[in-house]
Design a protein around this motif. Structure first.
Motif, PDB file in Angstrom:
ATOM      1  N   THR A  73       0.821  -1.213   0.000  1.00 49.64           N
ATOM      2  CA  THR A  73       0.000   0.000   0.000  1.00 49.64           C
ATOM      3  C   THR A  73       0.856   1.264   0.000  1.00 49.64           C
ATOM      4  O   THR A  73       1.993   1.261   0.489  1.00 49.64           O
ATOM      5  N   PRO A  74       0.320   2.360  -0.510  1.00 49.37           N
ATOM      6  CA  PRO A  74       1.034   3.635  -0.426  1.00 49.37           C
ATOM      7  C   PRO A  74       1.358   4.029   1.011  1.00 49.37           C
ATOM      8  O   PRO A  74       2.435   4.588   1.271  1.00 49.37           O
ATOM      9  N   LYS A  75       0.466   3.747   1.948  1.00 45.63           N
ATOM     10  CA  LYS A  75       0.718   4.084   3.344  1.00 45.63           C
ATOM     11  C   LYS A  75       1.986   3.397   3.848  1.00 45.63           C
ATOM     12  O   LYS A  75       2.846   4.027   4.491  1.00 45.63           O
ATOM     13  N   ALA A  76       2.109   2.118   3.570  1.00 47.00           N
ATOM     14  CA  ALA A  76       3.298   1.387   4.012  1.00 47.00           C
ATOM     15  C   ALA A  76       4.548   1.907   3.318  1.00 47.00           C
ATOM     16  O   ALA A  76       5.625   1.966   3.920  1.00 47.00           O
ATOM     17  N   ALA A  77       4.428   2.290   2.043  1.00 50.40           N
ATOM     18  CA  ALA A  77       5.577   2.850   1.324  1.00 50.40           C
ATOM     19  C   ALA A  77       6.042   4.152   1.967  1.00 50.40           C
ATOM     20  O   ALA A  77       7.244   4.400   2.105  1.00 50.40           O
ATOM     21  N   GLU A  78       5.098   4.982   2.356  1.00 55.68           N
ATOM     22  CA  GLU A  78       5.459   6.234   3.028  1.00 55.68           C
ATOM     23  C   GLU A  78       6.154   5.961   4.358  1.00 55.68           C
ATOM     24  O   GLU A  78       7.120   6.654   4.727  1.00 55.68           O
ATOM     25  N   VAL A 105       4.423  -4.084  -5.183  1.00 49.80           N
ATOM     26  CA  VAL A 105       4.468  -2.889  -6.045  1.00 49.80           C
ATOM     27  C   VAL A 105       3.367  -1.881  -5.726  1.00 49.80           C
ATOM     28  O   VAL A 105       3.298  -0.829  -6.366  1.00 49.80           O
ATOM     29  N   GLY A 106       2.515  -2.171  -4.737  1.00 52.30           N
ATOM     30  CA  GLY A 106       1.376  -1.298  -4.463  1.00 52.30           C
ATOM     31  C   GLY A 106       1.752   0.092  -4.005  1.00 52.30           C
ATOM     32  O   GLY A 106       0.943   1.020  -4.093  1.00 52.30           O
ATOM     33  N   GLY A 107       2.987   0.265  -3.520  1.00 53.90           N
ATOM     34  CA  GLY A 107       3.441   1.580  -3.089  1.00 53.90           C
ATOM     35  C   GLY A 107       4.250   2.324  -4.132  1.00 53.90           C
ATOM     36  O   GLY A 107       4.798   3.406  -3.847  1.00 53.90           O
ATOM     37  N   ASN A 108       4.329   1.795  -5.352  1.00 53.52           N
ATOM     38  CA  ASN A 108       5.156   2.424  -6.394  1.00 53.52           C
ATOM     39  C   ASN A 108       4.815   3.891  -6.627  1.00 53.52           C
ATOM     40  O   ASN A 108       5.697   4.716  -6.887  1.00 53.52           O
ATOM     41  N   GLN A 109       3.527   4.223  -6.546  1.00 51.56           N
ATOM     42  CA  GLN A 109       3.110   5.585  -6.873  1.00 51.56           C
ATOM     43  C   GLN A 109       3.770   6.616  -5.961  1.00 51.56           C
ATOM     44  O   GLN A 109       4.004   7.758  -6.377  1.00 51.56           O
ATOM     45  N   VAL A 110       4.079   6.222  -4.736  1.00 48.43           N
ATOM     46  CA  VAL A 110       4.722   7.138  -3.792  1.00 48.43           C
ATOM     47  C   VAL A 110       6.117   7.509  -4.281  1.00 48.43           C
ATOM     48  O   VAL A 110       6.523   8.678  -4.259  1.00 48.43           O
ATOM     49  N   PHE A 111       6.855   6.518  -4.754  1.00 51.96           N
ATOM     50  CA  PHE A 111       8.216   6.758  -5.242  1.00 51.96           C
ATOM     51  C   PHE A 111       8.196   7.468  -6.591  1.00 51.96           C
ATOM     52  O   PHE A 111       9.046   8.316  -6.871  1.00 51.96           O
ATOM     53  N   ALA A 113       6.020   9.645  -7.521  1.00 49.55           N
ATOM     54  CA  ALA A 113       5.727  11.053  -7.246  1.00 49.55           C
ATOM     55  C   ALA A 113       6.966  11.813  -6.774  1.00 49.55           C
ATOM     56  O   ALA A 113       7.052  13.038  -6.931  1.00 49.55           O
ATOM     57  N   MET A 114       7.940  11.084  -6.222  1.00 50.63           N
ATOM     58  CA  MET A 114       9.199  11.689  -5.781  1.00 50.63           C
ATOM     59  C   MET A 114      10.210  11.776  -6.922  1.00 50.63           C
ATOM     60  O   MET A 114      11.323  12.275  -6.735  1.00 50.63           O
ATOM     61  N   GLY A 115       9.845  11.261  -8.097  1.00 50.31           N
ATOM     62  CA  GLY A 115      10.747  11.285  -9.236  1.00 50.31           C
ATOM     63  C   GLY A 115      11.783  10.187  -9.223  1.00 50.31           C
ATOM     64  O   GLY A 115      12.793  10.269  -9.934  1.00 50.31           O
ATOM     65  N   PHE A 177      -6.487  -0.161  -0.155  1.00 53.65           N
ATOM     66  CA  PHE A 177      -6.598  -0.646  -1.536  1.00 53.65           C
ATOM     67  C   PHE A 177      -7.217   0.420  -2.438  1.00 53.65           C
ATOM     68  O   PHE A 177      -6.841   0.560  -3.603  1.00 53.65           O
ATOM     69  N   LEU A 178      -8.158   1.162  -1.893  1.00 54.29           N
ATOM     70  CA  LEU A 178      -8.821   2.201  -2.688  1.00 54.29           C
ATOM     71  C   LEU A 178      -7.880   3.341  -3.062  1.00 54.29           C
ATOM     72  O   LEU A 178      -8.170   4.115  -3.975  1.00 54.29           O
ATOM     73  N   THR A 179      -6.753   3.462  -2.376  1.00 55.85           N
ATOM     74  CA  THR A 179      -5.784   4.531  -2.691  1.00 55.85           C
ATOM     75  C   THR A 179      -4.746   4.088  -3.708  1.00 55.85           C
ATOM     76  O   THR A 179      -3.954   4.915  -4.177  1.00 55.85           O
ATOM     77  N   ILE A 180      -4.709   2.800  -4.057  1.00 54.09           N
ATOM     78  CA  ILE A 180      -3.650   2.292  -4.938  1.00 54.09           C
ATOM     79  C   ILE A 180      -3.911   2.691  -6.387  1.00 54.09           C
ATOM     80  O   ILE A 180      -4.993   2.474  -6.930  1.00 54.09           O
ATOM     81  N   ASN A 181      -2.900   3.263  -7.002  1.00 53.41           N
ATOM     82  CA  ASN A 181      -2.892   3.548  -8.429  1.00 53.41           C
ATOM     83  C   ASN A 181      -1.756   2.729  -9.030  1.00 53.41           C
ATOM     84  O   ASN A 181      -0.583   3.069  -8.867  1.00 53.41           O
ATOM     85  N   LEU A 182      -2.105   1.637  -9.684  1.00 61.15           N
ATOM     86  CA  LEU A 182      -1.084   0.703 -10.164  1.00 61.15           C
ATOM     87  C   LEU A 182      -0.075   1.425 -11.057  1.00 61.15           C
ATOM     88  O   LEU A 182      -0.432   1.965 -12.107  1.00 61.15           O
ATOM     89  N   THR A 183       1.166   1.416 -10.619  1.00 57.95           N
ATOM     90  CA  THR A 183       2.222   2.206 -11.250  1.00 57.95           C
ATOM     91  C   THR A 183       3.350   1.284 -11.701  1.00 57.95           C
ATOM     92  O   THR A 183       4.041   0.687 -10.879  1.00 57.95           O
TER      93      THR A 183
END
Length: 340
Positions: A73-78, A105-111, A113-115, A177-183
């Motif tokens: 999840t993005p939360k765990a990635a953060e 890979v569910g937290g990929n969007q967080v990274f 967004a950081m470029g 899960f609702l916050t995940i944007n498959l990246t």
């Protein structure tokens, strides 16, 4: 086929919430614990019931950090990024996806967004947004699950504390899960080895067949640590939905030959040594042999699923809900009828 996918999702969901994983002797954060594996090399071991869903890790060099996997999840990635900042002021230079499965890979969007560049074997780029549909239900289905879960929670008496905790955890999981944007990854390679450098420190990426057809292993030579992703599971039964077990056993034999003295960070389970990876290799080999014997003996798939039980040695492994799915996947692989 629909029934098969439902079974897969149920099993994966159970693994995501950490069923059967050990926390002995460790202090857990909300979603994972940090384990120092070597000088500047850290495993992030997913916590039971947390939102990490799998293991991840990071490698600190004198000119940057490489992150292995982005959790479920993005939360765990953060939270992983925050944990990295507690260990070093070096910037994150690379992110590696060990394979396409959602819990890695569910937290990929967080990274993204950081470029940060996200690196994986070339198949993973197409598979992240497509094949993960069997693990991540569409938003309308998730919203319906949330409504049903919230109603169940409201209807559960206060004295049923354990059931309420399970439902509350499930609600948090659905919300995440609702916050995940498959990246998908932004950089890919075909086979490797791919050599990355964090200043003086080298990290070597290679791909081996077995688990999905797009798996990356990351080796840190100066620390003798191998991040295996889901090519390695420690005292935990595996997900074989995409696997080719015959190739997987051969790959693990090669890993054990090349890295006999290494420390291993698995995709699921605790940090291990060669003996742990050998036990996992032996589980796969035993599964292959038992199912082949069942087919040769004329057992149908349903009979094999009902009759074949793992040897005593493997009954203490986590994720025992994978016993029958493992038999089914192995049976269909040997019959040439497995759908991936």
């Amino acid at each position: 086929m629909k029934k098969r996918i439902v079974g897969i999702v149920a099993g994966i969901a159970a693994l995501f919430i950490g069923a059967g994983l050990s926390a002995a002797g460790q202090d857990w954060s909300a979603d994972f614990k940090i384990v120092r594996v070597g000088d500047g090399v850290f495993a992030a071991i997913g916590a039971p019931g947390g939102q990490a869903g799998s293991n991840a890790g990071f490698i600190v060099g004198d000119a940057g950090v490489l992150v292995v996997d982005s959790f479920l999840t993005p939360k765990a990635a953060e939270e992983l990024i925050a944990a990295i900042k507690q260990q070093t002021q070096q910037p994150i230079k690379y992110v590696v996806n060990t394979h396409y499965h959602l819990d890695h890979v569910g937290g990929n969007q967080v990274f993204q967004a950081m470029g940060m560049p996200i690196i994986a074997q070339e198949n993973v780029r197409a598979w992240v947004p497509t094949k993960n549909s069997k693990f991540l239900p569409p938003p309308e289905q998730l919203k319906k699950q949330r409504e049903d879960t919230a109603k169940s929670l409201a209807d559960t008496p206060a004295d049923q504390a354990q059931k309420r905790q399970q439902l509350e955890r499930r609600l948090k999981q659905i919300d995440s899960f609702l916050t995940i944007n498959l990246t998908p990854p932004s950089l890919t390679y075909e086979a490797g080895p791919l050599h990355l450098y964090l200043g003086k420190r080298e990290v070597t990426l290679v791909t081996l067949p077995g688990h999905t057809g797009g798996d990356t292993l990351a080796f840190v030579p100066d620390a003798n640590v191998l991040f295996m992703g889901d090519m390695g599971w420690v005292k935990t039964l595996p997900n074989l939905v995409d696997a080719t077990v015959v190739d997987w056993v051969k790959s693990l034999d090669a890993v054990l030959t090349r890295h006999a003295s290494a420390k291993f960070v698995p995709g699921h389970g605790e940090v291990g040594e060669a003996a742990d990876i050998r036990d996992f290799r032996d589980y796969l080999d035993d599964l292959h042999n038992r199912v082949k014997a069942a087919i040769d003996g004329g057992l149908t798939l349903d009979q094999a699923k009902e009759q074949l039980k793992p040897p005593e040695k493997f009954k203490a492994f986590g994720a025992q809900f994978f016993v029958q799915p493992n038999v089914q996947d192995m049976y269909n692989e040997l019959k040439g009828t497995k759908q991936k």
